[in-house]
Design an enzyme around this catalytic site. Sequence first.
Site, PDB file in Angstrom:
ATOM      1  NE  ARG A  62     -16.769   0.170  19.167  1.00 19.13           N
ATOM      2  CZ  ARG A  62     -16.437   1.343  19.698  1.00 19.13           C
ATOM      3  NH1 ARG A  62     -15.883   1.395  20.872  1.00 19.13           N
ATOM      4  NH2 ARG A  62     -16.650   2.473  19.036  1.00 19.13           N
ATOM      5  CE  LYS A  86     -23.300  10.054  18.008  1.00 21.33           C
ATOM      6  NZ  LYS A  86     -22.290   9.558  17.030  1.00 21.33           N
ATOM      7  CE  LYS A  98     -21.483   0.849  18.719  1.00 23.94           C
ATOM      8  NZ  LYS A  98     -21.478   1.972  17.761  1.00 23.94           N
ATOM      9  N   PRO A 131     -22.292  -0.506  10.409  1.00 28.95           N
ATOM     10  CG  PRO A 131     -21.200   0.987   8.994  1.00 28.95           C
ATOM     11  CD  PRO A 131     -22.550   0.413   9.289  1.00 28.95           C
ATOM     12  N   GLY A 190      -5.847  12.697  13.832  1.00 28.34           N
ATOM     13  CA  GLY A 190      -6.489  11.505  13.278  1.00 28.34           C
ATOM     14  C   GLY A 190      -7.019  11.789  11.894  1.00 28.34           C
ATOM     15  CG  LEU A 191      -4.726  13.006   9.479  1.00 28.37           C
ATOM     16  CD1 LEU A 191      -3.380  13.244   8.817  1.00 28.37           C
ATOM     17  CD2 LEU A 191      -5.555  14.281   9.508  1.00 28.37           C
ATOM     18  CG  ASP A 213      -3.184   9.258  11.542  1.00 25.92           C
ATOM     19  OD1 ASP A 213      -2.674   8.172  11.879  1.00 25.92           O
ATOM     20  OD2 ASP A 213      -4.383   9.390  11.302  1.00 25.92           O
ATOM     21  CB  ALA A 270     -12.598  11.576  18.973  1.00 23.42           C
TER      22      ALA A 270
HETATM   23  P1  NAI Z   1     -10.570   5.714  11.565  1.00 23.72           P
HETATM   24  O1  NAI Z   1     -10.136   4.463  12.235  1.00 23.72           O
HETATM   25  O2  NAI Z   1     -10.929   5.675  10.125  1.00 23.72           O
HETATM   26  O3  NAI Z   1      -9.435   6.849  11.735  1.00 23.72           O
HETATM   27  C1  NAI Z   1      -8.802   7.120  12.928  1.00 23.72           C
HETATM   28  C2  NAI Z   1      -7.419   7.666  12.604  1.00 23.72           C
HETATM   29  O4  NAI Z   1      -6.817   8.089  13.841  1.00 23.72           O
HETATM   30  C3  NAI Z   1      -6.489   6.659  11.972  1.00 23.72           C
HETATM   31  O5  NAI Z   1      -5.887   7.220  10.819  1.00 23.72           O
HETATM   32  C4  NAI Z   1      -5.455   6.373  13.069  1.00 23.72           C
HETATM   33  O6  NAI Z   1      -4.180   6.064  12.551  1.00 23.72           O
HETATM   34  C5  NAI Z   1      -5.446   7.693  13.817  1.00 23.72           C
HETATM   35  N1  NAI Z   1      -4.974   7.610  15.197  1.00 23.72           N
HETATM   36  C6  NAI Z   1      -5.159   6.644  16.119  1.00 23.72           C
HETATM   37  N2  NAI Z   1      -4.566   6.967  17.285  1.00 23.72           N
HETATM   38  C7  NAI Z   1      -3.997   8.184  17.093  1.00 23.72           C
HETATM   39  C8  NAI Z   1      -3.236   9.057  17.909  1.00 23.72           C
HETATM   40  N3  NAI Z   1      -2.955   8.755  19.180  1.00 23.72           N
HETATM   41  N4  NAI Z   1      -2.823  10.226  17.390  1.00 23.72           N
HETATM   42  C9  NAI Z   1      -3.101  10.559  16.121  1.00 23.72           C
HETATM   43  N5  NAI Z   1      -3.813   9.767  15.289  1.00 23.72           N
HETATM   44  C10 NAI Z   1      -4.250   8.601  15.774  1.00 23.72           C
HETATM   45  O7  NAI Z   1     -11.778   6.285  12.463  1.00 23.72           O
HETATM   46  P2  NAI Z   1     -12.921   7.275  12.011  1.00 23.72           P
HETATM   47  O8  NAI Z   1     -14.072   6.513  11.458  1.00 23.72           O
HETATM   48  O9  NAI Z   1     -12.323   8.384  11.222  1.00 23.72           O
HETATM   49  O10 NAI Z   1     -13.412   7.834  13.435  1.00 23.72           O
HETATM   50  C11 NAI Z   1     -12.638   8.779  14.159  1.00 23.72           C
HETATM   51  C12 NAI Z   1     -13.355   9.088  15.463  1.00 23.72           C
HETATM   52  O11 NAI Z   1     -14.631   9.625  15.191  1.00 23.72           O
HETATM   53  C13 NAI Z   1     -13.590   7.856  16.345  1.00 23.72           C
HETATM   54  O12 NAI Z   1     -13.493   8.238  17.691  1.00 23.72           O
HETATM   55  C14 NAI Z   1     -15.024   7.476  16.018  1.00 23.72           C
HETATM   56  O13 NAI Z   1     -15.652   6.790  17.106  1.00 23.72           O
HETATM   57  C15 NAI Z   1     -15.651   8.839  15.809  1.00 23.72           C
HETATM   58  N6  NAI Z   1     -16.820   8.822  14.955  1.00 23.72           N
HETATM   59  C16 NAI Z   1     -16.748   8.340  13.673  1.00 23.72           C
HETATM   60  C17 NAI Z   1     -17.871   8.354  12.853  1.00 23.72           C
HETATM   61  C18 NAI Z   1     -17.814   7.910  11.431  1.00 23.72           C
HETATM   62  O14 NAI Z   1     -18.731   8.241  10.666  1.00 23.72           O
HETATM   63  N7  NAI Z   1     -16.776   7.182  10.999  1.00 23.72           N
HETATM   64  C19 NAI Z   1     -19.168   8.842  13.364  1.00 23.72           C
HETATM   65  C20 NAI Z   1     -19.127   9.387  14.719  1.00 23.72           C
HETATM   66  C21 NAI Z   1     -17.980   9.348  15.463  1.00 23.72           C
END
Ligand code: NAI
Length: 360
Positions: A62, A86, A98, A131, A190-191, A213, A270
């Site tokens: 991170r 996990k 981490k 990542p 969140g999309l 989003d 999340a």
């Molecule tokens: P990302 O950064 O690709 O997508 C997050 C989305 O949430 C973005 O489109 C952003 O605009 C939107 N967003 C931010 N604040 C918002 C709000 N207040 N209201 C509505 N939308 C909002 O992140 P990703 O990779 O999709 O991860 C999402 C969550 O899942 C994070 O908490 C991450 O830690 C968790 N996560 C992700 C994994 C992965 O494989 N990418 C694995 C395990 C957990």
Amino acid sequence: MRAAHNATIVSEPTGMIDAAGAAWPDVADFEQVLVARDPRSGARIVLAIHDTTLGPAFGGIRRHAYLDLRAAIADVAALARAMTWKCALADLPAGGGKIAILDGPDLDRRAAYALVGERVDALAGRFHTGPDVGTTVADLAVVAERTRHCATGGHGDLGDSTARGVLAAIAATAAHGGRELRGLRVLVQGLGAVGAPLCRRLAAAGVDLLVADVDGAAVAAIAGPLDARIVAADAVLTTPCDLLAPCALGGALDVAAARTVPAGAICGAANNVLAAPAAGRILHARGIPVAPDFVANAGGLIHGVTFERDGCAPTPARFERIGGVVAELLASSRREDVPPGELALRAARAKVAAAAAARR
Ligand code: NAI
């Protein structure tokens, strides 16, 4: 982490107090916490290995503009611990770790990722990295020049693998309430890398989809093609739905939101979706099941660890298993009248403790 030798050390539950009176995070349960600085560029990193009882530590990198070193250690510690739990509940031969890079306007990014690569390599396979927020495929290439213990993006779509696990968890959560996916009103917050593929999979399963989003382009890319209803980002916690799937940032549900959120159930990707354990207890008292986030969102990790170990993607059954674990936790939660998140943590700790005892 030790306070400076001339500091006033006061014992208190959350950690040590330094001379300025601020608490250092308590990392007494960690196998290793390493702070490293590149003398040429000044780049600083924190690398933490929480527990390798079940297998080598896995944890992404991170890059974030932390307030200070203390904040970076606190963040890394919380994330590494969550990784251990996990891995345990995902039945993976892996432990929690981490890495954080302390970002700032003067950061020599290449030097920072090179330092990460050197330190990971020195651990000779005790730590596998990849990542996380702030780290790109180009950054990972710098790490991979120095160690083979780094996933570089050739593993496949980890976001979609996470979405597959979340879908299984959502189906189990719905079934716990006597519902099937078809016709279930699901609001996805969140999309991004996980939320977007999750929406596609939910739509294919026939849910009544609502999406939100803060990024208008992300909404447009999903809502039209999937015929989903759009919810304003600031109305997510006041919009009635059968199931809320938080897939944006952590901490979406604080105590106040837990008292009022008009959702029948909660299950998303999340991390740390509950801002405090008290929020989980309130939701439990209201009869709203919450699938533990670190169980529901393990699909990407399962993919990463399997790929690293076996050189191929996991079978569909590995993602389906997440649904089974969620179903068991929700059933125990109902039986024992304990929030599912607390039961999940208990089960993960017990699993690691049993493995440690078996080794002795
Ligand atoms: P990302 O950064 O690709 O997508 C997050 C989305 O949430 C973005 O489109 C952003 O605009 C939107 N967003 C931010 N604040 C918002 C709000 N207040 N209201 C509505 N939308 C909002 O992140 P990703 O990779 O999709 O991860 C999402 C969550 O899942 C994070 O908490 C991450 O830690 C968790 N996560 C992700 C994994 C992965 O494989 N990418 C694995 C395990 C957990």
